[in-house]
Design a protein around this motif. Structure first.
Motif, mmCIF file in Angstrom:
data_model
loop_
_atom_site.group_PDB
_atom_site.id
_atom_site.type_symbol
_atom_site.label_atom_id
_atom_site.label_comp_id
_atom_site.label_asym_id
_atom_site.label_seq_id
_atom_site.Cartn_x
_atom_site.Cartn_y
_atom_site.Cartn_z
ATOM 1 N N SER A 44 0.404 -1.468 0.050
ATOM 2 C CA SER A 44 0.304 -0.045 -0.234
ATOM 3 C C SER A 44 0.660 0.962 -0.327
ATOM 4 N N LEU A 45 0.035 2.044 -1.011
ATOM 5 C CA LEU A 45 1.227 3.035 -1.376
ATOM 6 C C LEU A 45 0.517 4.764 -0.503
ATOM 7 N N TYR A 50 3.903 10.074 -3.346
ATOM 8 C CA TYR A 50 4.027 11.060 -5.251
ATOM 9 C C TYR A 50 4.763 11.702 -5.377
ATOM 10 N N GLY A 51 5.581 12.667 -4.258
ATOM 11 C CA GLY A 51 6.955 13.105 -5.023
ATOM 12 C C GLY A 51 8.238 12.599 -5.051
ATOM 13 N N PRO A 52 8.578 11.514 -4.361
ATOM 14 C CA PRO A 52 9.655 10.424 -5.495
ATOM 15 C C PRO A 52 9.381 10.049 -6.610
ATOM 16 N N VAL A 97 -1.261 14.379 -4.654
ATOM 17 C CA VAL A 97 -2.492 13.425 -3.291
ATOM 18 C C VAL A 97 -3.015 13.428 -2.728
ATOM 19 N N ALA A 98 -4.159 13.351 -3.859
ATOM 20 C CA ALA A 98 -5.520 12.747 -4.077
ATOM 21 C C ALA A 98 -5.672 11.535 -3.740
ATOM 22 N N VAL A 308 7.330 2.178 2.224
ATOM 23 C CA VAL A 308 7.417 2.186 0.932
ATOM 24 C C VAL A 308 7.901 3.656 0.562
ATOM 25 N N MET A 309 6.643 4.376 0.814
ATOM 26 C CA MET A 309 7.460 5.750 1.050
ATOM 27 C C MET A 309 8.861 6.376 1.664
#
Length: 415
Positions: A44-45, A50-52, A97-98, A308-309
């Motif tokens: 799960s992300l 999103y940024g990376p 990020v939505a 993961v983030m």
């Protein structure tokens, strides 16, 4: 064989750092013990992944993928009562990020590794690092053996330990420290054909409580598969002497009516797995000629899916810092002090929320009821926006439960 950077481990942290460095034109080699694609848990992300991914050029590939879109997370009581979904778009109005994704890690990690290859990184698979090579107290590379038994020395200006939960360097150097409290056990499997929520909620992550502050994850994936597992204290899961993984899993399914109902229409793939001692931290982020990245630096209990983030964020940041160090001629451990402090700050902020979650006296609902302004800060931290000042939130949560002091780890080990 000489390189600018030698990377041990091809997971998200290693492939991210490799992609950044190769994009800058540096000579990069990744050594990976397994053959990709390979199995990995942690699907799960969270939104601030999103940024990376954007920096790595992965967003177009993610949008073209068949990964299930994730718009929310919800929490379920043992009796089956579910909270209203926490929709990311209610907090964030920008696309970045939505919405995020539920990924099959074997496919996602291969996409990440191929991205590094496309940018020019060299990759050797099915090769195991035996030891780091040190000269005059500096790491100058690694000695590895391939599947045919051939031993080769690989040398580089800097070596990155991206070995994940194995934590190659921290384990062998005595730097690896267990978290004082967050040492849970997980038992999980995969179901096909189980129930999902309708419409936009189809891809939401469900955190379903069981007694004694244990919980299930329920993560929908493509091909009608769901990743589902239970996390709790080992003594709780193995009570009454039960050690068979399927027995443990099936027994705990009965402890949450939502999980029981949703799995009732599906069937397990028949394989049950176990993972223990979740959280650990490295005393140091760097040493002469060496940098720790991703889970090899710190690994946190996965209840809020931060792994993961943090791996991607640390990989991208490591790549950028190494590039600056190569350009300036400074790859000393001290050069990575800001990197270490930044990643540790993110880990510590998420760690406080995890500690609160496992305290039986804690409730997100009660905190927000008393302090409505806390809702935004909680959402930010849970979404992965972890490098900001949460001091007001921590004061508010401490009205309900104690929070841990920050651990004094992550500093460079000077020459």
């Amino acid at each position: 064989m000489n390189y600018d950077a030698l990377i041990i481990g091809a997971g998200p942290a290693g492939s991210s750092a490799a992609a950044i460095l190769a994009e800058y034109g540096h000579k990069v080699l990744i050594l990976e013990r397994e053959k990709f694609p390979r199995f990995h848990i942690g699907e799960s992300l969270i939104p601030f992944t999103y940024g990376p991914l954007e920096r790595l050029g992965m967003i177009p590939k993610m949008k073209r993928s068949h990964f299930v879109k994730k718009y929310s997370v919800a929490f379920v009581q043992p009796d089956g009562r579910a909270s209203q979904p926490f929709y990311f778009y209610n907090r964030y109005d920008r696309e970045s990020v939505a919405q995020t994704w539920q990924v099959l890690r074997s496919e996602f990690d291969l996409m990440m590794l191929d991205n590094a290859r496309e940018k020019g990184a060299e990759v050797l698979e099915e090769i195991s690092v035996q030891e780091l090579i040190k000269e005059d107290g500096h790491v100058v590379g690694a000695r590895a053996v391939d599947k045919a038994g051939k031993v080769t020395e690989y040398r580089a200006r800097i070596t990155l330990d991206c070995t994940g939960k194995e934590a190659f360097t921290a384990t062998r150097s005595g730097w690896r420290i267990r978290d004082p409290y967050l040492n849970k056990v997980a038992v999980w499997t995969y179901y096909k054909g189980s129930m999902r929520e309708p419409g936009i909620d189809e891809g939401q992550t469900m955190v379903a409580y069981i007694p004694d502050k244990g919980w299930f994850w329920h993560i929908p994936q493509h091909n009608d598969m769901v990743s589902v597992g239970v996390v709790a204290e080992g003594k709780y899961l193995t009570r009454d002497g039960v050690k068979d993984l399927k027995q443990i899993f099936d027994r705990e399914v009965e402890q949450n009516q939502w999980i029981k109902q949703h799995l009732s229409t599906g069937a397990s793939n028949g394989e049950y797995r176990i993972l223990s001692e979740y959280s650990h931290h490295s005393k140091h982020c760097s040493a002469p000629g060496l940098l720790l990245v991703g889970d090899a630096f710190a690994f946190l209990d996965p209840v809020f899916s931060s792994g993961v983030m943090l791996a991607l964020k640390s990989g991208v940041m490591a790549g950028e810092e190494i590039h600056r160090g190569i350009v300036s001629g400074d790859l000393s451990p001290e050069h990575f002090a800001t990197y270490g402090a930044t990643i540790r700050e993110g880990v510590e902020n998420m760690r406080k929320l995890v500690y609160a979650f496992y305290n039986p006296a804690f409730s997100f609902r009660e905190v927000i009821k008393r302090h409505p302004d806390a809702a935004g800060a909680i959402t930010d931290c849970l979404s992965g926006d972890v490098n900001k000042d949460f001091s007001t939130l921590w004061s508010q949560i401490r009205e309900f439960v104690p929070l841990p002091d920050e651990l004094p780890y992550g500093v460079p080990l000077a020459a």
